[in-house]
Design a protein around this motif. Structure first.
Motif, mmCIF file in Angstrom:
data_model
loop_
_atom_site.group_PDB
_atom_site.id
_atom_site.type_symbol
_atom_site.label_atom_id
_atom_site.label_comp_id
_atom_site.label_asym_id
_atom_site.label_seq_id
_atom_site.Cartn_x
_atom_site.Cartn_y
_atom_site.Cartn_z
ATOM 1 N N SER A 32 0.829 -1.213 0.000
ATOM 2 C CA SER A 32 0.000 0.000 0.000
ATOM 3 C C SER A 32 0.861 1.260 0.000
ATOM 4 C CB SER A 32 -0.925 -0.001 1.225
ATOM 5 O OG SER A 32 -0.150 -0.102 2.417
ATOM 6 N N ASP A 33 2.040 1.186 0.609
ATOM 7 C CA ASP A 33 2.922 2.353 0.690
ATOM 8 C C ASP A 33 4.059 2.223 -0.322
ATOM 9 O OD1 ASP A 33 4.027 0.170 1.929
ATOM 10 O OD2 ASP A 33 4.973 1.303 3.551
ATOM 11 N N VAL A 34 3.720 1.964 -1.568
ATOM 12 C CA VAL A 34 4.736 1.618 -2.560
ATOM 13 C C VAL A 34 5.645 2.791 -2.914
ATOM 14 C CG1 VAL A 34 3.248 2.104 -4.553
ATOM 15 C CG2 VAL A 34 5.113 0.434 -4.748
ATOM 16 N N ILE A 35 5.119 4.022 -2.917
ATOM 17 C CA ILE A 35 5.934 5.178 -3.290
ATOM 18 C C ILE A 35 7.021 5.391 -2.234
ATOM 19 C CG2 ILE A 35 5.959 7.643 -3.848
ATOM 20 C CD1 ILE A 35 4.438 5.908 -5.835
ATOM 21 N N GLY A 36 8.253 5.473 -2.700
ATOM 22 C CA GLY A 36 9.381 5.651 -1.792
ATOM 23 C C GLY A 36 10.021 4.352 -1.359
ATOM 24 N N ARG A 63 9.189 5.791 -7.502
ATOM 25 C CA ARG A 63 8.756 7.193 -7.521
ATOM 26 C C ARG A 63 7.339 7.370 -8.066
ATOM 27 N NH1 ARG A 63 12.297 8.925 -3.951
ATOM 28 N NH2 ARG A 63 14.466 8.975 -4.670
ATOM 29 N N PHE A 64 6.802 6.315 -8.706
ATOM 30 C CA PHE A 64 5.475 6.447 -9.336
ATOM 31 C C PHE A 64 4.822 5.078 -9.399
ATOM 32 C CE2 PHE A 64 3.107 5.742 -13.275
ATOM 33 C CZ PHE A 64 2.090 6.679 -13.157
ATOM 34 N N ASN A 68 11.357 -6.864 -7.014
ATOM 35 C CA ASN A 68 11.486 -7.525 -5.721
ATOM 36 C C ASN A 68 11.443 -6.476 -4.616
ATOM 37 O OD1 ASN A 68 12.121 -9.123 -3.514
ATOM 38 N ND2 ASN A 68 14.273 -9.403 -4.073
ATOM 39 N N PHE A 69 10.409 -6.560 -3.761
ATOM 40 C CA PHE A 69 10.278 -5.621 -2.645
ATOM 41 C C PHE A 69 10.992 -6.118 -1.391
ATOM 42 C CE2 PHE A 69 6.795 -4.201 -5.316
ATOM 43 C CZ PHE A 69 6.862 -2.826 -5.185
#
Length: 505
Positions: free
Chosen positions: A7-11, A24-25, A76-77
């Protein structure tokens, strides 16, 4: 790779085929259907644009070719800390055992378990861990609350370099669960840091060594976070484009080693802002581009109040080309070790051994130069050669063996501030031999009593074993000081220019 997006993918920090980037997007990029992630690569040569596509700006990059659009399923997160620990350490070097059945009593009922031995063994392994290396293991955060504290309570040292940590808060979440943490390496994590001092958490209450090389931290952010490092002794800040913007007043007061290497914007005026850290013993300034330094509070032959505890200074790979730099280093009160390789001064056409001797002669307290010990005999030779090399220049500038006529000009004293101290002009008297004429001799202050006796033995034709030496100083009229230890130098006994050496046999 991840099939669903956080959910907090930006950054968030991500890894794609071994390359690291920051998201960044997230969204649609017409005309191609489906979701995209816009990433800014750590390596700007990996990308294709600056975050724009067909005239539309979707995100911004610091470099014109650092941006790319990537499908989410290619990204890959990473994994949480505890998962990485288990992947790295649990039974990694042992063959897999066959699962065994075991009956245990829970309450009053027997329960059949499978693989129970393996679970116990894993827990035992993790609880014993003290030194942990998770370099490049795609760690992205702490994971479930309290999980680290429960599984690995005894960790004291962690290498978390080159992972996918995004913020200082994620680091705090990990450290909060490690009550014995002393060493933490976070190099090559592009972290976002708080702009104001974070609330005290006690997360780093035992931390002594912190490595933040290539993390993007600024000096202001260092000072903001430093209030949470109450016992920190070693801080590494290499390659962060740091500009020292203000003096640390209530923070970093326990730091003994500070590494500012490869921060090319640091100059001598910025260094003065950290000059009063009370416990700073080692300062590493390799590859910062420095070429000059001057301590304005100390004149020729005086000691500066700056860097009062500094014992070891590293100046490799800089632009030092003038001997005046070494003259200034002699003003440091506690400097005993210096490394200054790969500078124009040391890499020029001059003979390397001569250059070493001149550095030793110019810095009186130096005991180690470029990791090689300066032995007393080497110092004596270096100072003697230095006096010979510049003796004629000294005389032309107004130097004289008679202390009353010895007045070298300011230009010479500025170029060779230690030369005068190396040349003691002493009167030599013979209290028990009144027929012997009083003479004057120039002796290096580093000369040992034994060497002085040898000189006088040849001059007077008297065996060394029969000579007894003492001296008197105009500063202490009527007091005679014995030179009783043959292995000590004249400097050790505080013999000064114009003093009188008394010789008996």
């Amino acid at each position: 790779m991840n099939s669903t997006l956080p959910s907090d993918v930006i950054g968030r920090r991500v890894e794609v085929n071994g390359e690291h980037a920051t998201v960044r997007f997230s969204g649609i990029v017409p005309p191609v259907a489906g979701p995209w992630l816009g990433v800014e690569w750590d390596n700007p040569e990996r990308g294709k644009h600056d975050g724009s596509h067909e005239g539309t700006v979707y995100f911004k990059c610091r470099h014109p070719t650092a941006g790319s659009f990537i499908r989410p399923n290619k990204v890959n997160f990473g994994v949480d800390f505890l998962t990485a620990i288990k992947n790295r350490y649990v039974l990694e070097d042992e063959p897999k055992e066959e699962q065994t059945e075991q009956i245990v009593i829970i309450g009053n009922k027997p329960v059949e378990t499978i693989g129970f031995d393996s679970v116990i063994k894993q827990q035992s392994q993790l609880s014993k861990l003290q030194d942990v290396s998770l370099r490049n293991c795609a760690v992205n955060g702490a994971g479930d609350q309290g999980g680290i504290a429960k599984a690995c309570p005894n960790i004291r040292s962690i290498d978390l370099s080159k992972n996918l940590l995004s913020s200082w808060e994620e680091v705090i979440d990990i450290a909060n669960q490690l009550k014995h943490l002393e060493v933490l390496n976070l190099s090559e994590n592009r972290l976002t840091f708080p702009s104001s001092s974070p609330s005290p958490t006690g997360a780093f209450s035992t931390l002594k060594v912190l490595v933040l090389n290539r993390t993007g931290i600024t000096w202001a952010e260092v000072l903001c976070c430093a209030s949470g490092w109450p016992v920190l002794e070693k801080l590494y800040l290499e390659s962060n484009n740091i500009v020292i913007s203000e003096r640390p007043t209530d923070v970093l007061q326990t730091v003994k080693l500070l590494d500012l290497s490869s921060n090319q914007s640091i100059d001598e005026n910025q260094l003065f802002l950290i000059a009063y850290l009370p416990r700073l013993e080692q300062l590493i300034l390799s590859d910062i581009g420095i070429s000059s330094i001057h301590f304005p509070d100390a004149g020729i032959g005086c000691k500066t109040s700056m860097f009062p505890s500094l014992q070891y200074l590293v100046l490799n790979d800089n632009r030092i080309a003038q001997w005046s730099f070494m003259n200034e280093l002699d003003k440091l009160q506690s400097l005993h070790a210096l490394s200054c390789t790969r500078n124009p001064l040391t890499e020029g056409s001059k003979d390397a051994q001569t250059t070493r001797q001149f550095i030793i002669a110019r810095i009186g307290q130096l005991r180690t130069l470029n990791k090689c010990a300066v032995e007393p005999e080497e110092r004596r030779g270096a100072e003697l050669d230095y006096r010979k090399a510049f003796g004629n220049e000294w005389k032309k500038a107004g130097g004289h063996q008679d202390p009353e006529k010895n007045r070298p000009n300011e230009e010479f004293l500025a170029a060779h501030p230690r030369y005068q101290a190396l040349c003691l002009t002493l009167k030599i008297k013979y209290p028990n031999q009144l027929d012997q004429k009083v003479i004057e001799k120039q002796l290096p202050e580093s000369m040992t009593v034994q060497k002085v006796k040898g000189l006088l033995s040849r001059l007077l034709k008297v065996p060394v074993s029969e000579l007894l030496l003492s001296y008197e100083s105009p500063k202490m009229p009527g007091k005679e000081i014995e030179l009783e230890n043959d292995l000590q130098s004249l400097q050790f006994y505080s013999v000064e220019n114009g003093d009188c050496l008394l010789v008996r046999w």
